[in-house]
Scaffold this motif. Structure first.
Motif, PDB file in Angstrom:
ATOM      1  N   GLU A   1      -6.681   0.288  -0.074  1.00  0.00           N
ATOM      2  CA  GLU A   1      -5.550  -0.097   0.756  1.00  0.00           C
ATOM      3  C   GLU A   1      -6.018  -0.861   1.994  1.00  0.00           C
ATOM      4  O   GLU A   1      -5.354  -1.811   2.430  1.00  0.00           O
ATOM      5  N   SER A   2      -7.155  -0.480   2.557  1.00  0.00           N
ATOM      6  CA  SER A   2      -7.695  -1.199   3.707  1.00  0.00           C
ATOM      7  C   SER A   2      -8.046  -2.632   3.343  1.00  0.00           C
ATOM      8  O   SER A   2      -7.780  -3.574   4.118  1.00  0.00           O
TER       9      SER A   2
ATOM     10  N   GLY B   1      -1.866  12.018   4.080  1.00  0.00           N
ATOM     11  CA  GLY B   1      -2.345  11.171   5.164  1.00  0.00           C
ATOM     12  C   GLY B   1      -1.225  10.378   5.805  1.00  0.00           C
ATOM     13  O   GLY B   1      -1.142  10.259   7.033  1.00  0.00           O
ATOM     14  N   GLU B   2      -0.348   9.828   4.968  1.00  0.00           N
ATOM     15  CA  GLU B   2       0.776   9.064   5.502  1.00  0.00           C
ATOM     16  C   GLU B   2       1.772   9.977   6.210  1.00  0.00           C
ATOM     17  O   GLU B   2       2.385   9.600   7.204  1.00  0.00           O
TER      18      GLU B   2
ATOM     19  N   SER C   1      -6.849   4.436  -3.136  1.00  0.00           N
ATOM     20  CA  SER C   1      -7.805   4.968  -2.168  1.00  0.00           C
ATOM     21  C   SER C   1      -7.639   4.277  -0.823  1.00  0.00           C
ATOM     22  O   SER C   1      -7.097   3.160  -0.733  1.00  0.00           O
ATOM     23  N   PHE C   2      -8.117   4.932   0.217  1.00  0.00           N
ATOM     24  CA  PHE C   2      -8.070   4.345   1.558  1.00  0.00           C
ATOM     25  C   PHE C   2      -8.818   3.018   1.581  1.00  0.00           C
ATOM     26  O   PHE C   2      -8.367   2.044   2.200  1.00  0.00           O
TER      27      PHE C   2
ATOM     28  N   THR D   1       0.827  -1.211   0.000  1.00  0.00           N
ATOM     29  CA  THR D   1       0.000   0.000   0.000  1.00  0.00           C
ATOM     30  C   THR D   1       0.863   1.264   0.000  1.00  0.00           C
ATOM     31  O   THR D   1       0.481   2.285  -0.567  1.00  0.00           O
TER      32      THR D   1
END
Length: 242
Positions: free
Chosen positions: A28-29, A179-180, A24-25, A18
């Motif tokens: 990756e989730s 975000g990261e 997208s989140f 990821t």
């Protein structure tokens, strides 16, 4: 070093996957959740009873450690989940406990995920307010709060791409979005010695300095030092077993 090991190398590889993309989140989730399910299936096939792990059992282990080490009485210093564990030791295994320090405790009625969401905004507000109220910091790093927000947006618009070394020394491609970056900065503050340097670190982020690559390497080393099946099993048994 516990056996059976409840580490999930499947999850580690999924996280690297990821980190190498800008998906997208949700996407990756899904990748990480699939890896955790693979880890769970492997452990259960090996005969591991994941339902045996919870905070009550961990507290009993703490008591057994004291006895096995020949310690009649001790004081417990605890932080984060460890402070939740210390509360359970006081409740169910109080023998031999002379004193307890609860440092940044996780409360019994909240999950670690809840806690992270609640405190993220607060810790950054404390950081930025402290810099604004310090003449030296404010002069060296003016408008740090707004600059950090703008930097996060800039990384979302154009992610930072680099090749770094994983904890085993293997090269890994990473694509860092805002975000990261936010998560990495939050993780850095777990080491309180690093907090005074955070304004300088944020400025390096703003400048997209090559120095960031070394910082990412140390941050990711922290990310991969958890036995995920232990952590998640305890969370599920403590909070969601009904």
């Amino acid at each position: 070093f516990s056996r059976p090991s409840l580490d999930c190398p499947e999850r580690d590889e999924a996280v690297w996957q990821t980190l190498s993309t800008n998906n997208s989140f949700e996407n990756e989730s899904d990748v990480v959740l699939a890896a955790l399910a693979e880890c769970r299936d492997r452990l259960e096939a090996d005969g591991v009873d994941l339902s045996a792990y919870d905070t009550v059992a961990n507290a009993a282990d703490i008591a057994d450690i004291r006895v096995s080490m020949g310690i009649d009485e001790w004081a417990l210093w605890s932080g984060s989940y460890g402070a939740l564990l210390a509360q359970e030791v006081m409740r169910s295994q109080p023998e031999g406990v002379s004193a307890v320090v609860l440092d940044s405790p996780l409360a019994p009625d909240e999950t670690d995920a809840d806690r992270r969401i609640q405190v993220t905004d607060r810790v950054f507000d404390v950081l930025f307010t402290g810099c604004e109220e310090s003449p030296e910091c404010d002069a060296a790093y003016p408008d740090l709060r707004d600059r950090f927000a703008a930097t996060l947006q800039a990384y979302n618009d154009t992610p930072f791409e680099a090749t770094i070394s994983d904890p085993d020394g293997n090269p890994r491609d990473v694509v860092m979005t805002g975000g990261e970056l936010l998560g990495g900065a939050f993780t850095m503050m777990y080491n309180t010695d690093q907090i005074p340097s955070m304004p300088a670190v944020i400025e390096l982020m703003e400048q997209r300095s090559p120095v960031l690559q070394r910082g990412f390497e140390s941050g990711f080393a922290f990310l991969f030092n958890t036995a995920e099946a232990m952590y998640i099993s305890v969370e599920c048994r403590d909070r969601f077993h009904d």
